[in-house]
Design an enzyme around this catalytic site. Structure first.
Site, short mmCIF file in Angstrom:
data_model
loop_
_atom_site.label_atom_id
_atom_site.label_comp_id
_atom_site.label_asym_id
_atom_site.label_seq_id
_atom_site.Cartn_x
_atom_site.Cartn_y
_atom_site.Cartn_z
N ASP A 59 2.67 12.72 -0.57
CA ASP A 59 3.44 13.19 -1.74
C ASP A 59 4.83 12.58 -1.78
OD1 ASP A 59 1.32 15.39 -1.17
OD2 ASP A 59 1.91 15.56 -3.27
N ASN A 115 2.88 15.52 3.05
CA ASN A 115 1.54 15.62 2.46
C ASN A 115 1.07 17.06 2.61
OD1 ASN A 115 -0.72 14.34 1.13
ND2 ASN A 115 -1.86 14.63 3.03
O1 MRU Z 1 -0.93 20.57 -3.96
P1 MRU Z 1 -1.65 19.31 -4.35
O2 MRU Z 1 -3.11 19.49 -4.56
O3 MRU Z 1 -0.97 18.62 -5.51
O4 MRU Z 1 -1.46 18.36 -3.09
C1 MRU Z 1 -2.00 17.07 -3.13
C2 MRU Z 1 -1.81 16.32 -1.87
O5 MRU Z 1 -1.16 16.76 -0.95
C3 MRU Z 1 -2.37 14.93 -1.81
O6 MRU Z 1 -2.74 14.60 -0.51
C4 MRU Z 1 -1.29 13.95 -2.28
O7 MRU Z 1 -0.73 14.36 -3.50
C5 MRU Z 1 -1.81 12.57 -2.41
S1 MRU Z 1 -2.90 12.47 -3.82
C6 MRU Z 1 -3.34 10.86 -4.02
#
Ligand code: MRU
Length: 339
Positions: free
Chosen positions: A228, A238
């Protein structure tokens, strides 16, 4: 379209953004229609659309709606953009996309829409490139483990970590894909399993806490995750649980790969301590599917991301190239100042 990539989380309909409602998958495949920037911000905050690149793309289309709604009123436009930006704090892709739109200056709504289309198309191309780069590290017959959902649903298509897994699978290199359930939103069991199976890739789910045992049993040679936000020293925010996976992987001699486009790299932050980590409603832990499981009166701590220190990352794959053993020095070689 490369093999094993049939899903898109969004559709731009000219005057609205149609989002696949990821909260309802896999039970129900339904869409919601966002006709205003505020509705897009709400959809991001409520996880209708999620995954770092996908919320950046949705934010960019939200900006196109903000331009239409505000007309020539720049104050109103700024207020709507600020609302979009605040929808979720950890994934830098959202702020990155909105900064890119803001840098266009005083343009018409059509120009903003074209930029949003470009952001989406570039993300898909980046994922396909990262798929090739990352798959080159996978030996034939490997077991791989992934966490959360990093696939087509989380991006402009194909996926980051899941894109590498798709490419390695297409190349006949993967013996088995394991996916953590990913408490508490169950992105692994609900989303990753759904999209892999739709695309003909078998998947084995495990409880998040079972991953170290899987590693000890020698079943996997790579943990492959998305990100992220990645800071200038290579620290990686992440989905919660990633940090524990990285510690367990190092202990068991399993390699750890992070796959993320340059839109996830935040060279303005020196290290992971500076990343804003989102905490969500404790109810997300205390209940499942609306049914309360926890003892009445229990409180819950619900950070939804964690930060993995760079020294636990073996390989960082971006569309610009691969950083092995990320550090401030190796990151600067590829990203210089701001990406
Ligand atoms: O809370 P989320 O579902 O938005 O979290 C997503 C993640 O942590 C993913 O691993 C990250 O965004 C990478 S997506 C290509």
């Amino acid at each position: 379209m490369p093999d094993h990539d049939s899903i898109r989380p969004f559709r731009w309909a000219g005057d609205s953004l149609i989002l696949l409602d990821q909260r309802r998958l896999p039970e129900e495949v339904s869409e919601i229609c966002c006709t205003s920037a505020a509705k897009v911000a709400e959809a991001i905050a409520q996880m209708v659309v999620r995954g770092a690149p996908a919320i950046g793309i949705a934010g960019a289309y939200g900006a196109a709606l903000a331009w239409r709604e505000a007309g020539g009123d720049s104050g109103q436009r700024e207020r709507l953009l600020a609302q979009l930006r605040a929808a979720r704090p950890t994934a830098v892709n959202l702020a990155w996309a909105l900064d890119r739109i803001a840098a266009l200056g005083d343009v018409d709504a059509g120009r903003v829409e074209a930029e949003a289309n470009a952001i989406a198309e570039e993300d898909l191309a980046a994922n396909q490139r990262m798929g090739e780069l990352g798959a080159a590290y996978i030996d034939a017959g490997s077991g791989v483990l992934t966490h959360c959902n990093t696939g087509s649903l989380a991006t402009g298509g194909y996926g980051t970590a899941l894109g590498v897994i798709r490419s390695a699978w297409s190349g006949g290199l993967v013996a088995r894909v394991y996916a953590d359930e990913t408490r508490p939103w169950m992105q692994g069991s609900r989303l990753t399993a759904w999209e892999l199976l739709r695309d003909g890739i078998p998947v084995t789910l495990l409880a998040d806490s079972a991953a170290p045992l899987l590693m000890r049993d020698g079943a996997i040679s790579w943990v492959i995750v998305g990100a992220d936000r990645i800071t200038a020293n290579g620290d990686v925010a992440n989905k919660i649980g990633t940090y524990g996976l990285a510690i367990a992987a190092r202990h068991h001699g399993v390699r750890f790969m992070v796959v993320a486009p340059s839109s996830t790299v935040d060279m303005a932050l020196a290290c992971g301590d500076e990343i804003p980590v989102e905490h969500r409603d404790p109810e997300e832990l205390l209940a499942i599917g609306g049914k309360r499981l926890a003892a009445q009166g229990a409180d819950a701590w619900n950070p939804v991301f964690d930060v993995t220190p760079a020294e636990l990352v073996d390989v960082l794959v971006t569309e610009r190239g691969v950083v092995e053993k990320p550090s401030t020095a190796t990151m600067a070689k590829l990203f210089g100042g701001q990406p």
